[in-house]
Design an enzyme around this catalytic site. Structure first.
Site, short mmCIF file in Angstrom:
data_model
loop_
_atom_site.label_atom_id
_atom_site.label_comp_id
_atom_site.label_asym_id
_atom_site.label_seq_id
_atom_site.Cartn_x
_atom_site.Cartn_y
_atom_site.Cartn_z
N ILE A 1 33.60 36.28 45.19
CA ILE A 1 33.24 37.58 45.70
C ILE A 1 32.46 38.74 44.86
O ILE A 1 31.96 39.62 44.88
CB ILE A 1 34.35 38.38 46.06
CG1 ILE A 1 35.16 38.76 45.08
CG2 ILE A 1 34.92 37.67 47.32
CD1 ILE A 1 36.33 39.79 45.44
N ALA B 1 35.70 46.04 45.59
CA ALA B 1 36.25 45.03 46.69
C ALA B 1 37.05 45.46 48.02
O ALA B 1 37.22 44.78 49.04
CB ALA B 1 36.71 43.68 46.02
N ALA C 1 32.25 47.54 39.63
CA ALA C 1 31.80 48.43 40.39
C ALA C 1 31.81 49.79 39.66
O ALA C 1 30.70 50.14 39.51
CB ALA C 1 32.69 48.57 41.51
N ASN D 1 37.03 35.99 35.16
CA ASN D 1 36.93 35.11 36.35
C ASN D 1 36.32 33.74 35.88
O ASN D 1 35.89 33.57 34.79
CB ASN D 1 35.96 35.70 37.57
CG ASN D 1 34.80 36.19 37.07
OD1 ASN D 1 34.04 35.72 36.24
ND2 ASN D 1 33.97 36.83 38.06
N PHE D 2 36.09 33.15 37.04
CA PHE D 2 35.47 31.60 36.61
C PHE D 2 33.84 31.30 36.55
O PHE D 2 33.27 30.28 36.49
CB PHE D 2 35.87 30.72 37.96
CG PHE D 2 37.43 29.87 37.91
CD1 PHE D 2 38.48 30.98 37.50
CD2 PHE D 2 37.45 28.73 38.17
CE1 PHE D 2 39.48 30.22 37.69
CE2 PHE D 2 38.73 28.30 38.37
CZ PHE D 2 39.90 29.05 37.82
N MET D 3 33.36 32.78 36.59
CA MET D 3 31.97 32.63 36.52
C MET D 3 31.22 32.15 37.56
O MET D 3 29.90 31.91 37.41
CB MET D 3 31.58 32.21 35.18
CG MET D 3 32.02 32.97 33.94
SD MET D 3 32.12 32.04 32.36
CE MET D 3 33.60 31.01 32.83
N HIS E 1 40.56 36.62 45.00
CA HIS E 1 39.29 37.29 45.64
C HIS E 1 39.76 38.39 46.49
O HIS E 1 39.72 38.24 47.75
CB HIS E 1 38.44 36.34 46.38
CG HIS E 1 37.78 35.27 45.59
ND1 HIS E 1 37.48 34.04 45.86
CD2 HIS E 1 37.79 35.27 44.36
CE1 HIS E 1 36.80 33.34 45.03
NE2 HIS E 1 37.00 34.07 43.85
N GLU F 1 38.88 53.56 31.70
CA GLU F 1 39.43 52.12 31.83
C GLU F 1 40.58 51.94 31.19
O GLU F 1 40.88 52.39 29.95
CB GLU F 1 38.12 51.13 31.16
CG GLU F 1 38.81 49.80 31.03
CD GLU F 1 39.18 49.17 32.28
OE1 GLU F 1 40.26 48.70 31.96
OE2 GLU F 1 38.59 49.25 33.35
N ALA F 2 41.85 51.45 31.97
CA ALA F 2 42.92 50.87 31.28
C ALA F 2 43.03 50.06 30.03
O ALA F 2 43.92 49.96 29.49
CB ALA F 2 43.99 50.90 32.45
#
Length: 610
Positions: A590, A579, A24, A102-104, A546, A44-45
């Site tokens: 998602i 999200a 986002a 993620n799993f793409m 998610h 961004e951390a």
């Protein structure tokens, strides 16, 4: 991004300060800076890890979890309905956020999923038809040849062709992957149209977030890298935001900036227009509470000044669960275990580097969305005897509960997701990274069963005023009896899948002929019964990672934290885009929904600026 020191970065004012450089945050930053007169700071951390092979090579995603260079390493509190196990909650700590780990898998919400958002918010602009342009705006879909398995249901016109993030099928799949959809066809449960149409059920080949060279396509590579030299885009990594800062102007509370720590130095970054919170469903509510927006007595417990008393912050947590069941395959079939054989890794590396994909471009790419009714019928059970809902307590609002009930009773809506993987798992691993490692001899493949619309509700709340202390994450997995029933049925259905051709022909039979050989790590030698399935559901269920809903887009009196323009109730100049604003969970992975939310949010912000 202009090259500046940390001190110079802090000395400037920005029109927009974005907390979080995940999907986002980077989408909104890229879209807002299309106007050269708008300045944007992204905090961004994690670090910028563009061109990191552990991120870029799809098959290496399992090495990213529990590694603090990529993952926040969150865990839930013990889950009473899961035999008191704690469950890993990986969140991307890297530029690109969770899209980097993620799993793409590129799923798509159903029509009813998104129309439910519109119904709950009272704003038709969040409905299925209205949001499709944003799904397309984010995407460049590359069609494969017509004979590639999965292409038979693809409708090119429904997809985007000029967006930053790239999607495609994986055209070089093995025999096991290619047997998945035909097995569902044997049962009359094959998918017959593109999921983008909004009502697709059945088994099919899912799109992946990969580019034309089979590398992961994620927010940092897709949205940030092409525009990183813009003079009005400023990204600061290793920047840990501790608090949102407010000031009173003309009797109203306004967000004016953030307090951030970078390399041990504390800085204030100022925003002249808005602060945009994009830290995700776990950290966005945490940061709101640390900043004084949340339930009054909770904030006062930690001596935090109350800016807005809103008990809904951190509530309404919804997450997909998943439980695997794997079987031994016949010798000679390629699975993830094959990579251990001499010479295979070297060959696979060469294939990937040459742009031909190969095993290193693989991953979970086969899925099915099924209604409870169709699963019951496939198992030969009376599908009319659905479990009662209305008399079962739920933490959801009445409006949510009514929509969930209607969807459950709708034979055209999916309550279960079945994923397939040609790999063995270790379901008793205490860490997510260990889930994909096992010592069982042989090769394995099987199914992972998930809930699409869980009835269970949890929460995320601070347990300290110290921002470095992780929040208490309590999804309350399987706390609702209906969720238990659904997972149990999914496990029994996966057993039926293993015994249905053509998949059955690839899996080894037990010596007594009673079913297939379950992977030894699962510690289950016998066929599943109702009782055994429920026990195993509680024993091996974990998260699909998610999480949504903790800063819900709802009317304030009905559990809302933001309005339909994503503005936080009770203050000005603060918006949430991630999200956490999703009021009711959608089916499947998602990420595509978050890309669409962020694209729409950028337009809302531009409209409000005019």
């Amino acid at each position: 991004m202009s090259s500046t020191s940390t001190e110079e970065f802090a000395s400037k004012q920005y029109d927009y300060v974005i907390i979080g450089g995940g999907i986002a945050g980077l989408v909104v930053a890229a879209r807002l800076t299309e106007d050269p007169n708008v300045s944007v700071a992204v905090l961004e951390a994690g670090e910028n890890r563009l061109n990191d092979p552990k991120i870029d090579v799809p098959a290496m995603f399992t090495t990213l979890y529990n590694d603090s260079k990529y993952d926040w390493n969150f865990k839930t509190v013990p889950q009473s309905a899961l035999h008191n196990r704690t469950i890993d909650q990986p969140r991307g700590k890297v530029l690109g956020g969770s899209s980097a780990i993620n799993f793409m898998m590129c799923a798509h919400a159903s029509r009813k999923d998104l129309d439910n958002w519109a119904a709950l918010t009272g704003d038709p602009a969040w409905g299925f038809d209205q949001l499709q342009k944003y799904f397309r705006k984010a995407e460049t879909y590359t069609p494969d040849a017509a004979d590639v398995p999965g292409m038979e249901i693809m409708d090119v016109a429904l997809h985007g062709h000029e967006g930053p993030v790239q999607t495609r099928l994986y055209p070089v799949a093995g025999e096991l992957d290619n047997a998945f959809a035909p097995t569902f066809k044997t049962l009359g449960l094959d998918a017959k149209e593109d999921p983008r149409k909004g009502a697709t059920l059945g088994g099919y080949k899912m799109l992946k977030f990969v580019d034309q060279t089979y590398k992961r396509s994620y927010a940092a590579s897709a949205y940030y890298a092409p525009v990183k030299e813009r003079k009005n885009l400023h990204v600061l990594t290793s920047a840990f935001v501790e608090k949102i800062l407010f000031e009173e102007k003309e009797g109203e509370i306004n967000a004016m900036g953030v307090y951030v720590t970078v390399d041990g130095h504390s800085l204030t970054i100022q925003a002249t227009s808005e602060v945009i919170l994009a830290a995700g469903a776990i950290q966005s509510p945490q940061l709101l509470e640390l900043s004084g927006i949340g339930r009054k007595d909770r904030l006062e417990r930690y001596n935090i000044e109350v800016i807005v008393d809103n008990a809904s912050v951190g509530e309404n947590l919804q997450d997909h669960t998943i439980v695997p069941l794997l079987y031994e395959v016949h010798e000679g079939l390629a699975t993830a275990e094959t990579i251990k054989q001499p010479g295979v890794l070297e060959w696979a590396t060469g294939e990937f580097q040459a742009g031909r994909g190969g095993p290193l471009a693989s991953g979970v790419s086969c899925t099915a969305f099924l209604s409870y009714d169709s699963v019951r019928e496939a198992l030969g059970q009376d599908s009319s005897k659905v479990v009662g809902i209305s008399n079962v307590p739920t933490a959801a609002t009445l409006a949510q509960a009514e929509l969930l009930k209607a969807d459950f009773l709708d034979k055209g809506e999916a309550e279960l997701q079945i994923n397939f993987g040609a790999t063995g798992w270790n379901p008793y691993s205490e860490t997510l990274s260990g889930l994909f490692l096992h010592d069982d001899p042989g090769n394995f493949a099987g199914f992972a069963m998930g809930l699409t619309h869980p009835f269970s509700r949890g929460s995320v709340h601070i347990q300290s005023s110290n921002p470095a202390v992780p929040p208490l994450i309590d999804p309350k997995y399987l706390s609702h009896p209906l969720d238990v029933e659904l997972v149990k049925e999914a496990l029994l259905f996966s057993q039926k899948l293993s015994e249905t051709e053509p998949m059955a022909g690839y899996l080894k039979d037990k010596a007594d002929g009673m079913g297939k050989i379950i992977q030894p790590s699962f510690k289950m030698a016998e066929r599943l019964t109702d009782e055994k399935a429920e026990w195993f559901a509680r024993e091996a269920t974990f998260s699909s990672w998610h999480p949504v809903g903790t800063c819900a887009m709802l009317p304030r009196g009905e559990g809302g934290v933001v309005d339909s323009r994503l503005k936080v109730y009770g203050v000005k100049g603060l918006r949430i885009v991630d999200a956490s604003i999703i009021p009711l969970q959608v089916r499947g992975n998602i990420a595509s929904a978050v890309y669409a939310i962020a694209e729409k949010a950028a337009d809302l912000i531009k409209e409000d600026r005019e």
